[in-house]
Write an enzyme that holds these catalytic residues in place. Sequence first.
Site, PDB file in Angstrom:
ATOM      1  CG  ASP A  50      -2.949   8.103  -1.919  1.00  0.00           C
ATOM      2  OD1 ASP A  50      -2.966   8.697  -0.829  1.00  0.00           O
ATOM      3  OD2 ASP A  50      -2.579   6.916  -2.041  1.00  0.00           O
ATOM      4  NE  ARG A  92      -6.045   0.706  -2.488  1.00  0.00           N
ATOM      5  CZ  ARG A  92      -5.502   1.266  -1.386  1.00  0.00           C
ATOM      6  NH1 ARG A  92      -4.278   0.972  -1.022  1.00  0.00           N
ATOM      7  NH2 ARG A  92      -6.196   2.121  -0.667  1.00  0.00           N
ATOM      8  NE  ARG A 112      -0.650   1.709   3.621  1.00  0.00           N
ATOM      9  CZ  ARG A 112       0.481   2.384   3.863  1.00  0.00           C
ATOM     10  NH1 ARG A 112       1.614   1.768   4.166  1.00  0.00           N
ATOM     11  NH2 ARG A 112       0.491   3.689   3.795  1.00  0.00           N
ATOM     12  N   GLY A 113       0.238   2.414  -0.134  1.00  0.00           N
ATOM     13  CA  GLY A 113       1.001   3.653  -0.250  1.00  0.00           C
ATOM     14  C   GLY A 113       1.249   3.903  -1.738  1.00  0.00           C
TER      15      GLY A 113
HETATM   16  O1  MRU Z   1      -4.827   3.285   1.507  1.00  0.00           O
HETATM   17  P1  MRU Z   1      -3.328   3.450   1.585  1.00  0.00           P
HETATM   18  O2  MRU Z   1      -2.747   2.931   2.851  1.00  0.00           O
HETATM   19  O3  MRU Z   1      -2.645   2.912   0.351  1.00  0.00           O
HETATM   20  O4  MRU Z   1      -3.161   5.015   1.587  1.00  0.00           O
HETATM   21  C1  MRU Z   1      -1.879   5.566   1.743  1.00  0.00           C
HETATM   22  C2  MRU Z   1      -1.887   7.033   1.829  1.00  0.00           C
HETATM   23  O5  MRU Z   1      -2.901   7.691   1.752  1.00  0.00           O
HETATM   24  C3  MRU Z   1      -0.543   7.679   1.920  1.00  0.00           C
HETATM   25  O6  MRU Z   1      -0.592   8.794   2.737  1.00  0.00           O
HETATM   26  C4  MRU Z   1      -0.140   8.105   0.515  1.00  0.00           C
HETATM   27  O7  MRU Z   1      -0.213   7.006  -0.348  1.00  0.00           O
HETATM   28  C5  MRU Z   1       1.196   8.678   0.475  1.00  0.00           C
HETATM   29  S1  MRU Z   1       2.386   7.392   0.539  1.00  0.00           S
HETATM   30  C6  MRU Z   1       3.947   7.913   0.423  1.00  0.00           C
END
Ligand code: MRU
Length: 350
Positions: free
Chosen positions: A235, A83, A46-47
């Site tokens: 994102d 996603r 994730r991220g």
């Molecule tokens: O749903 P996630 O855990 O994938 O969301 C992650 C985030 O919103 C982070 O803050 C974003 O991806 C920045 S990651 C460097």
Amino acid sequence: MRTIWTEDGGNSVLYIDQTLLPYELRIRTARSWERLVQAIERMEVRGAPLIGVSGAWAAALAVADDPSGDELRRRLEAIASARPTAVNLQWAVKRMSARLSGLEGQERIRCARSEAARMAEEDVAANRSIGRNAARLLRALSEARPGRPLQILTHCNAGWLATVDYGTALSGVYQCSADGIPVHVWADETRPRLQGLLTEWELRMAGVPVTLVADNAGGYLMQRDLVDVVIVGADRIAANGDAANKIGTYLKALAARESGVPFYVAAPFSTIDFSLSRGSGIPIEKRPGGELREIRGVCRSGSVSTLRIAPQQTDAFNPGFDVTPAELVTGFITEKGVLLPSELLKWRPQ
Ligand code: MRU
């Protein structure tokens, strides 16, 4: 340690399963593109930047059995839609697709692997630059507030776990630590997936002072002058500087504006979607309501398990992200420098 890497000449992609952290550090292996897509969907990886690189490796696995053009297109579309909000995924798949066009057989497989590996290295390099740029800014803020560690609030997890290495929002924190600039981080818990626990875990493991707070504590902390700066990841950032990040980020930006606290978004250029003029066009992922009805933790035996906290019939709405309007963003900390929202457009690729 990195979050994702390969073995067996690129036939196996290994990654940390983040659904088990911070309780258990388990490495999983994907030997097919379908398994890696599943890992993205389940949020085992994730991220935004890590989702992008995982998508690139999924594309490399997708060409391994030399599919036809139509079949490859179908696979790449499935990867790109695993996603919806983090644009890094579509960006990575587009780049892979462009690189592979016109190639076949072994040549295509070889190129796919080297392009995915290059994207992973570029992510690490971009995050290191983001960290250096952030540390310059944080040093100045720290010097203006002598006598106590710089108080940083972050939301969700934008650390090394959310990227291949170093992180975006937390890269500057790691750089400050290395440079001897005293910092302390408030880590928002980040309901419902609790990514704040990942932030707390990775900073604690690195010896950076960090305190977990409930999401709703941010306003309290800012009103009492206990936050010097907010730094979050993103994102997807629209060309005008509207920035999508984990749900709840917008409320932190509002509280920061009200309290006169600077609010920075740290992200690589792969997170900027120049095709969108404003944030209203950013697709917001709707996660299953079950994520609000259950919570994950460890039971007394030490195994990771899930506990129901709301009855099954409870109606729940679970948007995964929100959009912070550009006017609430003090600046974007990127690999090319710290930019005002109004400066992003100057960098639009021709
Ligand atoms: O749903 P996630 O855990 O994938 O969301 C992650 C985030 O919103 C982070 O803050 C974003 O991806 C920045 S990651 C460097």
